[in-house]
Design a protein around this motif. Structure first.
Motif, PDB file in Angstrom:
ATOM      1  N   UNK A 159     -12.674 -15.656  -7.911  1.00  0.00           N
ATOM      2  CA  UNK A 159     -13.169 -16.195  -7.183  1.00  0.00           C
ATOM      3  C   UNK A 159     -14.859 -14.851  -6.595  1.00  0.00           C
ATOM      4  N   UNK A 160     -15.382 -15.704  -5.128  1.00  0.00           N
ATOM      5  CA  UNK A 160     -17.301 -15.307  -4.784  1.00  0.00           C
ATOM      6  C   UNK A 160     -16.642 -13.888  -3.756  1.00  0.00           C
ATOM      7  N   UNK A 180     -11.702 -12.721   1.146  1.00  0.00           N
ATOM      8  CA  UNK A 180     -11.373 -12.976   2.229  1.00  0.00           C
ATOM      9  C   UNK A 180      -9.954 -13.859   2.780  1.00  0.00           C
ATOM     10  N   UNK A 181     -11.019 -14.460   2.876  1.00  0.00           N
ATOM     11  CA  UNK A 181     -10.733 -16.537   3.475  1.00  0.00           C
ATOM     12  C   UNK A 181      -9.954 -16.871   2.912  1.00  0.00           C
ATOM     13  N   UNK A 210      -3.001 -21.783   4.094  1.00  0.00           N
ATOM     14  CA  UNK A 210      -3.995 -23.028   3.819  1.00  0.00           C
ATOM     15  C   UNK A 210      -5.254 -23.236   3.069  1.00  0.00           C
ATOM     16  N   UNK A 211      -5.281 -21.378   2.695  1.00  0.00           N
ATOM     17  CA  UNK A 211      -7.153 -21.572   2.326  1.00  0.00           C
ATOM     18  C   UNK A 211      -6.989 -21.490   0.370  1.00  0.00           C
ATOM     19  N   UNK A 263      -1.879  -2.574   1.026  1.00  0.00           N
ATOM     20  CA  UNK A 263      -3.094  -3.817   1.705  1.00  0.00           C
ATOM     21  C   UNK A 263      -2.862  -4.257   0.279  1.00  0.00           C
ATOM     22  N   UNK A 264      -3.971  -5.348   0.536  1.00  0.00           N
ATOM     23  CA  UNK A 264      -4.468  -6.566  -0.596  1.00  0.00           C
ATOM     24  C   UNK A 264      -5.856  -6.728  -0.230  1.00  0.00           C
ATOM     25  N   UNK A 265      -5.611  -6.954  -1.319  1.00  0.00           N
ATOM     26  CA  UNK A 265      -7.240  -7.556  -2.385  1.00  0.00           C
ATOM     27  C   UNK A 265      -7.791  -7.821  -3.195  1.00  0.00           C
ATOM     28  N   UNK A 266      -8.727  -8.959  -3.299  1.00  0.00           N
ATOM     29  CA  UNK A 266      -9.266  -9.297  -4.619  1.00  0.00           C
ATOM     30  C   UNK A 266     -10.715  -8.202  -5.038  1.00  0.00           C
ATOM     31  N   UNK A 267     -10.685  -8.190  -5.658  1.00  0.00           N
ATOM     32  CA  UNK A 267     -11.828  -7.081  -6.198  1.00  0.00           C
ATOM     33  C   UNK A 267     -12.360  -7.795  -7.808  1.00  0.00           C
TER      34      UNK A 267
END
Length: 834
Positions: free
Chosen positions: A275-276, A281-282, A287-288, A318-322
């Motif tokens: 994922x770029x 965040x999106x 439905x992202x 917390x959750x995030x793509x890194x």
């Protein structure tokens, strides 16, 4: 656009603002009132100026105190229609400013919720349509016999139904989140067992879809945490489902858990395209979904990651793509969770974060709302869309300066006429109805009345001419058509000073932002300095130039400056109020609503017939006096004829006025539908008008006899002229009664009334009174010389050389400002007599 900071914005309390407002207004009123009293300014000038300045200070300081409340009202109306984009101005620090900022924050949140609602409807419709379409097609093929009911076909239908079921389940979870009904059931959870079970389920699901995905689980055996086991399992399952769907066949999905500072960390890494950073965040939005589901072997509902964020927030993590580790590819999602949640929080909306409202300059502000003054005047005087009126303000100030030079220390004369013409031209130039025939006719009559101060010296006739000019002026500016409209127009003139405050505020604000304002001020100051310096030098060097300067420039000593300032403010304010009256005239005709006729004829006819009977009885009494003679009158009443005629004149004049009011009221109440209705109106009111004409003739005759017996005075002449004008109005009413159309009558009455005053001024009434008293003196030998010597200079050419003691009046010379033809003619007559 939002307005900038205001003077009282730093004050943090509305109570303190109101106190400062009252204090400033009172101080200004006391200071200005004291200056006016010490300078000897007349109260009818100093009081309005003091009130206007105090009101202006109040308006200056109070601007913006309540405007956010009005903007909030307008924004709330827009929100009711679905427009959440408006914001209110929030520059002050008081309670109103805090409320405005809270309102902007609420508007931003509501806008976000409304946008999410719209997106939810659109996305759910899209997501449901795909499996429903596929399922419908399969069932139609089965029903039509196109496809056999084989296990493969039924498995396809079951897969679509399960997809629908999963989507509905996700939506129910989010519905519970939105409703705030998702509490945590905390218990001790073994992380290794939880991850092993989730990995087994994810591997099984992948094999059922024909994908070969293995899950690598890494977690310490001793890691145990306090969490909601069902929610935590849902979190891991959603993350693994997302990872396996975006990984190619044969790939390995890494699932890791390990202790971390302050808690523990969960990571899921797939072998997909990744994922770029711009989209990381999106993807947590509802439905992202990203990418092509077909390329990855399937597609999700687009709600899994949104639910994963909700579960994480529910546990206080917390959750995030890194970025994935060096040398590896795919997407890496990292979840940081506490070992024991501090408290079971209520999950916020998955997508909404509370942020400060955008600055007013970046979002549309509420449309300008009617200020409080609009509520005061209502529909009678609405605010037209008017931009800043810099030219009108400059013209009013120029007229005020001219008044300061002309009025103080000068008699009425040429300067007064020039001032009136300048004021009238300034007002007419900005009048809304200036091109209509009625307004132009009023303007022409006003010009003629403005010439009277230059022609006549008698103040008692000049003042009525000025009052008549004012009445005609406001009627022309408001374009009224009825008598009540004329009265309302006269009342609206002083009220225009209050009604025009918002426009004045906009004009002053525009003046402050005028690009060349500083240059103009510098130019004016340097010009005045040059004029003063060189004027003084040349006046001291040349006697002739000094005489010219004295004639043109009034005395500007300190004792005269203050009265001139008061006069400038007073006249400038009056002209500015008249200018606003012309720019934005009130609805004077709309305020005079039509009266509904009475239901029964006797309701109006009986009173009118009774009045007719009284008039007939009065005329019979008059005939008795005429035919009975003086002896009958004295025998019956004990009065002489002179006493008799003097006793009744005032009452007859009042009766004439009341008769016109009776005709006006009856004409409004009388129905005129049938020919019989119209006949009764004409007959009853016509009889009343004819009888009134006889009363008018009787009153004029009585006044003639009284003047012949006791002499001619200003009051008797003025009342005589007034009674004659009333007789003309009665004739006009008779003419209107023929056609029963009287729309032209009110304006005719107004213009003819002003015309009668003008004609009286042209008659030179003081000279007329002097001449007739002298003629009576030659016949009777009776004259009041004291009264005649108190007449104005207009009467001097008639009286010169005829004083019983041989004394003559002394008339001094006037400056050019006070030049008056009556005084000039009087001096000429005195010179010829001498």
């Amino acid at each position: 656009m939002s307005s900038g900071p205001r003077l009282l914005d730093p004050v943090r309390s509305v109570k303190v603002k109101l106190g400062l407002l009252i204090l400033a207004s009172v101080l200004v009123a006391i200071l200005v009132g004291s200056l006016g009293r010490d300078a000897g300014v007349a109260p009818w000038i100093s009081v309005p100026v003091t009130l206007a300045l105090a009101l202006g200070i109040t308006q200056l300081l109070a601007v913006g105190m309540t405007s956010p409340l009005r903007e909030m009202t307008e924004a709330a109306r827009r929100m009711a229609t679905g427009d959440y984009s408006t914001r209110v101005t929030a520059t002050s620090s008081d309670e109103v400013g805090q409320l405005a900022r809270a309102f902007n924050l609420m508007a931003a949140d509501l806008a976000a919720v409304d946008r999410q609602r719209r997106d939810l409807v659109a996305n759910v419709s899209h997501e449901l349509r795909t499996p429903l379409t596929a399922l419908t097609a399969l069932l139609e093929n089965l029903a039509d016999g196109v496809s056999p009911a084989s296990p493969a076909t039924l498995e396809g239908a079951l897969a679509q139904a399960e997809r629908l079921s999963a989507l509905v389940g996700d939506l129910l979870d989010l519905a519970r989140v939105d409703a705030g009904k998702a509490p945590l059931a905390l218990a001790s959870v073994d992380v290794a067992d939880l991850l092993a079970q989730a990995a087994a389920e994810a591997t099984g699901d992948a094999e059922q879809t024909g994908r070969r995905v293995s899950v690598d689980v890494s977690a310490p055996e001793e890691l145990a945490v306090d969490a909601d086991a069902a929610r935590l399992r849902q979190l891991v399952a959603n993350l693994l489902d997302n990872a396996t769907h975006h990984s190619p066949a044969g790939a390995v999905v890494h699932l890791r858990a390990a202790p971390a500072p302050g808690g523990w960390r969960l990571e899921v890494q797939d072998a997909g395209p990744g994922i770029s950073p711009a989209d990381r965040e999106r993807v947590f939005e509802r439905f992202g979904t990203l990418g092509d589901p077909a390329a990855t072997g399937g597609g999700g509902t687009g709600l899994g990651l949104a639910i994963a964020r909700w579960v994480t927030d529910l546990h206080g993590g917390s959750i995030a793509f890194v970025d994935p580790p060096d040398g590896s590819t795919g997407a890496l999602v990292r979840v940081d969770l506490p070992v024991t949640p501090a408290r079971p929080p209520v999950a916020p909306h998955p997508e909404v974060t509370v942020t400060e409202a955008p600055a007013p300059a970046e979002v549309p502000t509420a449309a300008p709302t009617p200020p409080g003054i609009d509520d005061l005047f209502g529909s009678f005087w609405p605010e037209r869309t008017l931009g800043p009126q810099l030219k009108a303000l400059a013209a009013a100030l120029a007229v005020g300066v001219l008044a300061a030079l002309v009025i103080p220390d000068n008699d009425l004369g040429l300067g007064t006429t020039l001032l009136l013409l300048a004021a009238g031209g300034s007002v007419l130039a900005f009048a809304r109805h200036r091109r209509t025939p009625f307004t132009r006719g009023c303007a022409a009559l006003c010009v003629a009345l403005a010439l009277v101060p230059t022609v006549r010296d008698a103040d008692w006739i000049v003042v009525p001419c000025l009052l008549a000019g004012g009445a005609v002026c406001v009627a022309g500016l408001t374009h009224g058509r009825t008598l009540p409209a004329f009265v309302l127009a006269g009342i609206a003139w002083p009220l225009a000073g209050l009604r025009g405050l918002p426009l004045l505020g906009r004009t002053l604000a525009a003046l402050g932002s005028f690009g060349n304002g500083a240059a103009i001020v510098r130019t004016v100051l340097w010009s005045l300095l040059g004029l003063g310096v060189f004027g003084l030098l040349f006046a001291s060097a040349d006697a002739v130039f000094a005489e010219w300067t004295d004639a043109l420039v009034p005395d500007l000593g300190l004792d005269t400056v203050i009265p001139r300032i008061f006069v400038a403010f007073f006249v400038g304010g009056v002209v500015l109020a008249a200018t606003y009256l012309g720019l934005n005239p009130p609805r004077v005709d709309a305020a005079t609503t039509a009266t509904r006729p009475v239901a029964h004829r006797f309701e109006w006819l009986a009173p009118v017939l009774l009045v007719d009977a009284v008039f007939v009885a009065f005329l019979a009494a008059q005939a008795t006096v005429v035919f009975g003679g003086h002896d009958y009158l004295q025998r019956t009443t004990g009065l002489t004829y002179a006493e008799y005629v003097h006793q009744g004149f005032g009452q007859l004049t009042v009766a004439t006025v009341l008769t016109l009011l009776v005709v006006w009221a009856a004409a409004r109440k009388a129905p005129r539908v049938t020919p019989s209705d119209r006949a009764w109106v004409r007959a009853s009111l016509g009889l009343l008008c004819v009888a009134t004409l006889v009363v008018v003739a009787s009153a004029l005759y009585r006044m003639h006899l009284y003047q012949e017996a006791y002499g001619f005075t200003r009051l008797r002449l003025l009342v005589d002229v007034f009674e004659g004008w009333l007789g003309f109005l009665v004739l006009a009413v008779l003419a209107a009664g023929v056609s029963l159309k009287a729309a032209w009558l009110p304006r005719t009455a107004l213009l003819t009334g002003a015309g009668v005053v003008l004609a009286l001024a042209l008659l030179n009434p003081d000279a007329w009174i002097a001449r007739h008293n002298l003629d009576r003196y030659e016949t009777t030998g009776k004259v009041d010389w004291t009264y005649l010597q108190g007449l104005s200079a207009d009467a001097v050419p008639v009286l010169v050389g005829r004083s019983p003691d041989g004394s003559e009046p002394v008339i001094g010379r006037d400056s050019w400002i006070a030049w008056n033809w009556g005084r000039v003619h009087a001096r000429s007559a005195l010179q010829h007599a001498g």
